[in-house]
Design a protein around this motif. Structure first.
Motif, PDB file in Angstrom:
ATOM      1  N   UNK A   1       0.827  -1.204   0.000  1.00 35.71           N
ATOM      2  CA  UNK A   1       0.000   0.000   0.000  1.00 35.71           C
ATOM      3  C   UNK A   1       0.865   1.260   0.000  1.00 35.71           C
ATOM      4  N   UNK A   2       1.877   1.282   0.846  1.00 43.79           N
ATOM      5  CA  UNK A   2       2.767   2.442   0.921  1.00 43.79           C
ATOM      6  C   UNK A   2       3.534   2.614  -0.390  1.00 43.79           C
ATOM      7  N   UNK A   3       3.999   1.513  -0.963  1.00 39.44           N
ATOM      8  CA  UNK A   3       4.745   1.579  -2.220  1.00 39.44           C
ATOM      9  C   UNK A   3       3.863   2.136  -3.331  1.00 39.44           C
TER      10      UNK A   3
ATOM     11  N   UNK B   1      11.223   2.258  -0.224  1.00 43.16           N
ATOM     12  CA  UNK B   1      12.177   3.094  -0.968  1.00 43.16           C
ATOM     13  C   UNK B   1      12.875   2.291  -2.064  1.00 43.16           C
ATOM     14  N   UNK B   2      13.293   1.077  -1.753  1.00 40.88           N
ATOM     15  CA  UNK B   2      13.991   0.248  -2.745  1.00 40.88           C
ATOM     16  C   UNK B   2      13.094  -0.048  -3.937  1.00 40.88           C
ATOM     17  N   UNK B   3      11.843  -0.358  -3.683  1.00 40.87           N
ATOM     18  CA  UNK B   3      10.906  -0.668  -4.769  1.00 40.87           C
ATOM     19  C   UNK B   3      10.590   0.579  -5.593  1.00 40.87           C
ATOM     20  N   UNK B   4      10.330   1.697  -4.936  1.00 40.87           N
ATOM     21  CA  UNK B   4       9.982   2.930  -5.648  1.00 40.87           C
ATOM     22  C   UNK B   4      11.127   3.360  -6.561  1.00 40.87           C
TER      23      UNK B   4
ATOM     24  N   UNK C   1       1.195   4.034  -2.980  1.00 38.24           N
ATOM     25  CA  UNK C   1       0.923   5.443  -2.675  1.00 38.24           C
ATOM     26  C   UNK C   1       2.079   6.338  -3.102  1.00 38.24           C
ATOM     27  N   UNK C   2       3.300   5.926  -2.756  1.00 33.82           N
ATOM     28  CA  UNK C   2       4.474   6.730  -3.098  1.00 33.82           C
ATOM     29  C   UNK C   2       4.667   6.757  -4.616  1.00 33.82           C
ATOM     30  N   UNK C   3       4.485   5.613  -5.270  1.00 35.33           N
ATOM     31  CA  UNK C   3       4.617   5.591  -6.735  1.00 35.33           C
ATOM     32  C   UNK C   3       3.587   6.499  -7.403  1.00 35.33           C
ATOM     33  N   UNK C   4       2.352   6.464  -6.915  1.00 36.10           N
ATOM     34  CA  UNK C   4       1.324   7.350  -7.477  1.00 36.10           C
ATOM     35  C   UNK C   4       1.742   8.810  -7.361  1.00 36.10           C
ATOM     36  N   UNK C   5       2.318   9.181  -6.236  1.00 29.54           N
ATOM     37  CA  UNK C   5       2.766  10.564  -6.049  1.00 29.54           C
ATOM     38  C   UNK C   5       4.003  10.871  -6.886  1.00 29.54           C
ATOM     39  N   UNK C   6       4.959   9.955  -6.893  1.00 29.18           N
ATOM     40  CA  UNK C   6       6.220  10.188  -7.606  1.00 29.18           C
ATOM     41  C   UNK C   6       6.018  10.247  -9.115  1.00 29.18           C
ATOM     42  N   UNK C   7       5.097   9.445  -9.636  1.00 25.05           N
ATOM     43  CA  UNK C   7       4.876   9.413 -11.080  1.00 25.05           C
ATOM     44  C   UNK C   7       4.132  10.631 -11.605  1.00 25.05           C
ATOM     45  N   UNK C   8       3.692  11.486 -10.704  1.00 27.39           N
ATOM     46  CA  UNK C   8       3.141  12.770 -11.123  1.00 27.39           C
ATOM     47  C   UNK C   8       4.239  13.721 -11.568  1.00 27.39           C
ATOM     48  N   UNK C   9       5.460  13.433 -11.179  1.00 21.52           N
ATOM     49  CA  UNK C   9       6.652  14.219 -11.518  1.00 21.52           C
ATOM     50  C   UNK C   9       6.469  15.695 -11.170  1.00 21.52           C
ATOM     51  N   UNK C  10       5.816  15.935 -10.014  1.00 21.15           N
ATOM     52  CA  UNK C  10       5.630  17.301  -9.538  1.00 21.15           C
ATOM     53  C   UNK C  10       6.713  17.721  -8.560  1.00 21.15           C
ATOM     54  N   UNK C  11       7.499  16.758  -8.083  1.00 20.66           N
ATOM     55  CA  UNK C  11       8.579  17.018  -7.134  1.00 20.66           C
ATOM     56  C   UNK C  11       9.617  15.920  -7.309  1.00 20.66           C
ATOM     57  N   UNK C  12      10.845  16.169  -6.866  1.00 25.38           N
ATOM     58  CA  UNK C  12      11.856  15.113  -6.946  1.00 25.38           C
ATOM     59  C   UNK C  12      11.405  13.870  -6.172  1.00 25.38           C
ATOM     60  N   UNK C  13      11.749  12.711  -6.693  1.00 27.36           N
ATOM     61  CA  UNK C  13      11.294  11.453  -6.101  1.00 27.36           C
ATOM     62  C   UNK C  13      11.737  11.311  -4.649  1.00 27.36           C
ATOM     63  N   UNK C  14      12.970  11.720  -4.334  1.00 26.44           N
ATOM     64  CA  UNK C  14      13.422  11.567  -2.951  1.00 26.44           C
ATOM     65  C   UNK C  14      12.614  12.448  -2.007  1.00 26.44           C
ATOM     66  N   UNK C  15      12.159  13.613  -2.486  1.00 26.37           N
ATOM     67  CA  UNK C  15      11.315  14.480  -1.657  1.00 26.37           C
ATOM     68  C   UNK C  15       9.938  13.852  -1.451  1.00 26.37           C
ATOM     69  N   UNK C  16       9.416  13.210  -2.488  1.00 20.98           N
ATOM     70  CA  UNK C  16       8.116  12.539  -2.377  1.00 20.98           C
ATOM     71  C   UNK C  16       8.201  11.404  -1.365  1.00 20.98           C
ATOM     72  N   UNK C  17       9.266  10.618  -1.441  1.00 25.59           N
ATOM     73  CA  UNK C  17       9.449   9.503  -0.511  1.00 25.59           C
ATOM     74  C   UNK C  17       9.596  10.023   0.915  1.00 25.59           C
ATOM     75  N   UNK C  18      10.432  11.016   1.107  1.00 22.70           N
ATOM     76  CA  UNK C  18      10.640  11.578   2.452  1.00 22.70           C
ATOM     77  C   UNK C  18       9.341  12.135   3.035  1.00 22.70           C
ATOM     78  N   UNK C  19       8.574  12.849   2.207  1.00 28.74           N
ATOM     79  CA  UNK C  19       7.314  13.415   2.682  1.00 28.74           C
ATOM     80  C   UNK C  19       6.350  12.300   3.098  1.00 28.74           C
TER      81      UNK C  19
END
Length: 158
Positions: A7-9, A46-49, A11-29
Motif C-alpha cells: 500500500x505504501x509503495x 524506498x527500494x521498490x519505488x 501510494x508513493x509511486x502514485x505521487x512520484x509518477x506525477x513528476x511534480x517534485x523530486x522522487x526523494x522528496x516525495x518519498x521523504x514526505x
C-alpha cells in the motif's frame, strides 16, 4: 512484501509518477506523514519505488505502454518490476498479488525486450535517446549508457 508495504509503495509511486517534485522528496514526505511505517518497511518501500523509477521505460512497455498519455497502473508497474527486473517466478511473487496479477505477470514474462524500441531497451526517456542520436551516438553506446544507469547507487552521501 506485506500488505502495508504494498500500500505504501503504491501510494508513493502514485505521487512520484506525477513528476511534480523530486522522487526523494516525495518519498521523504510520505515517510514523515506516515509514522506507522517501521525502518524495515521504509527500506522496502524506498527500494521498490526507486527501482521502478530507474526502469520506468521498460516497465511501462511491459505493462502495456502509455495509452492516451497515461502510464499503466502502479500495481502493474510494480508487478512488472518483480517479474522482469527482480526475476521472480510466479510462485515467488509476494502473497499480496492474486491470480489475476499472476496471469498478467505470466504475459509480461513472455515479452522479449529485444523487440522493444531503443529507448525501452536502454531504459531512457525517448527525448534523451533522440538527443543522443542527434549527437551521432550509436545504438550500442546508447544501450551501454542506459544499462550503466540502472544500478542503485552504492552510497548516498548527503
Amino acid at each position: 512484501m506485506t500488505p502495508i508495504q504494498l500500500s505504501a509503495t503504491l501510494d508513493v509511486l502514485n505521487s512520484a509518477l506525477g513528476f511534480n517534485a523530486p522522487a526523494d522528496a516525495v518519498v521523504s514526505r510520505h515517510f514523515r506523514e506516515n509514522k506507522n511505517l517501521g525502518h524495515k518497511d521504509r527500506a522496502v518501500v524506498a527500494e521498490k519505488v526507486f527501482g521502478v523509477l530507474r526502469h520506468l521505460p521498460q516497465l511501462d512497455w511491459l505493462a502495456g505502454g502509455t495509452v492516451e498519455g497515461k502510464l499503466p497502473s502502479t500495481r502493474d508497474l510494480l508487478l512488472a518490476f518483480f517479474t522482469r527486473i527482480k526475476h521472480l517466478n510466479l510462485r515467488e511473487l509476494p502473497a499480496v498479488f492474486g491470480d489475476n496479477d499472476k496471469e498478467r505477470a505470466a504475459a509480461m514474462k513472455g515479452m522479449a525486450l529485444r523487440d522493444a524500441p531503443l529507448n525501452v531497451r536502454a531504459a531512457l526517456p525517448q527525448w534523451v535517446v533522440d538527443a543522443l542520436l542527434a549527437d551521432a551516438k550509436t545504438e550500442e553506446s546508447i544501450l551501454e549508457l542506459g544499462q550503466s544507469m540502472l544500478q542503485a547507487a552504492p552510497l548516498d552521501i548527503r
